[in-house]
Design an enzyme around this catalytic site. Structure first.
Site, PDB file in Angstrom:
ATOM      1  N   LYS A  94      70.854 -10.138  97.433  1.00 36.81           N
ATOM      2  CA  LYS A  94      71.222  -8.714  97.435  1.00 36.81           C
ATOM      3  C   LYS A  94      72.191  -8.407  98.571  1.00 36.81           C
ATOM      4  CE  LYS A  94      66.957  -7.687  95.066  1.00 36.81           C
ATOM      5  NZ  LYS A  94      65.509  -7.453  95.177  1.00 36.81           N
ATOM      6  N   GLN A 143      61.134  -5.184  99.166  1.00 43.39           N
ATOM      7  CA  GLN A 143      60.949  -6.333  98.286  1.00 43.39           C
ATOM      8  C   GLN A 143      59.463  -6.498  97.953  1.00 43.39           C
ATOM      9  OE1 GLN A 143      63.524  -8.252  96.975  1.00 43.39           O
ATOM     10  NE2 GLN A 143      61.902  -9.048  95.689  1.00 43.39           N
ATOM     11  N   ASP A 156      65.687   1.311  93.829  1.00 42.64           N
ATOM     12  CA  ASP A 156      64.877   0.464  92.947  1.00 42.64           C
ATOM     13  C   ASP A 156      64.296   1.267  91.787  1.00 42.64           C
ATOM     14  OD1 ASP A 156      64.652  -2.251  93.026  1.00 42.64           O
ATOM     15  OD2 ASP A 156      63.063  -2.319  94.518  1.00 42.64           O
TER      16      ASP A 156
END
Length: 292
Positions: free
Chosen positions: A54, A98, A121
């Site tokens: 990322k 994460q 997200d």
């Protein structure tokens, strides 16, 4: 092979190129670089690999990235303080925690804490709630399901009026994918571990999104002729011919399914590249929203 291969690498690169062009134009207009903050807790190798990818994508697209690597035994309060600080930091446009987090941490509380305008997200209960309600739009759609639907649309698959089956009901893929399909006027069945005769349900599907985490679970004789298959699964299968000793396979038996399906994504090279591409798109969008 009868199925048309949906090339996730190619389509993801098109998305990335588009985002890169918009970032260049934004910076040329005197605005700040869209910047993504990643939060990694602990030493999971797979999670660290995803976070690095990322950060690399941000760099390649001319975006900023900030990485917070925190110890596995961090307290809930200390982790929440990191999130609050990132919420308050005007130089950060997107926050990505994460998952999964170590078991002693309350994942739900952490996700709820992320500002909705920085929830790139798309996992905030507010964003998911908006996704579930007719006539309301989330600020951000979860990246992997977003990528699945984008692949179907780019391949020219008709979603409106289709019978769609989603295998798996995770918060990360299955449930948001089902909601997105409903929003595009598909009739959706979600299958899970308690579903009776999954094969019979799958045989009715014009569109199948497989996200169940079982290698080659879906067999070729389960597939409706001409169906579109999006395979989200990434599973390791022993293979003595490979240097690593294994190869990656999806949740669908590709060799069998490709002879029956109309469209199919490969594993790897299908959904995987789309997840990061859509994250980059969401991060750019976050910067634009926060300018207003």
């Amino acid at each position: 092979m009868t199925a048309q291969l949906i090339d996730g690498k190619l389509i993801a690169q098109q998305v990335r190129d588009d985002v890169a062009a918009k970032v260049t134009a934004r910076v040329a207009a005197g605005k700040s670089k869209p910047t993504l903050a990643t939060v990694l807790v602990g030493e999971r190798v797979d999670s660290a690999t995803y976070v690095r990818a990322k950060g690399k994508a941000c760099e390649e697209l001319g975006m900023g990235s900030v990485s917070h690597h925190l110890p596995a035994d961090i307290s809930q309060d200390d982790l929440e303080k990191v999130i609050k600080d990132l919420n308050a930091d005007k130089s950060v446009n997107g926050i990505l925690v994460q998952l999964p987090l170590p078991s002693h941490l309350n994942e739900e509380r952490v996700l709820q804490l992320i500002s909705i305008e920085k929830d790139v997200d798309g996992f905030s209960p507010l964003n998911i709630g908006r996704l579930a309600q007719k006539g309301r739009e989330p600020l951000f759609v979860p990246c992997t399901p977003y990528g699945c639907i984008y692949l179907l649309e780019k391949a020219g698959v008709k979603i409106d009026g289709a019978n769609a089956v989603v295998l798996g009901r995770s918060n990360i893929v299955g449930m948001p994918a089902a909601l997105l399909l409903i929003g595009k006027n598909a009739t959706v069945t979600v299958c899970h571990s308690r579903t009776k005769d999954i094969a019979a349900v799958v045989r009715e599907a014009d569109i199948l999104i497989a996200a169940i985490g079982k290698p080659e679970f879906v067999r070729g004789d389960w597939i409706k002729p001409g169906a579109a298959i999006i395979d989200v699964g990434i599973n390791s299968k022993p293979d003595a011919t490979k240097k690593s000793g294994y190869r990656l396979v999806g949740d669908v038996n590709f060799d069998e399914a490709k002879e029956v399906a109309g469209f199919i994504t490969p594993v790897p090279g299908g959904v995987g590249p789309m997840t990061i591409a859509m994250l980059m798109n969401n991060t750019y969008r976050a910067a634009e929203i926060q300018d207003k």
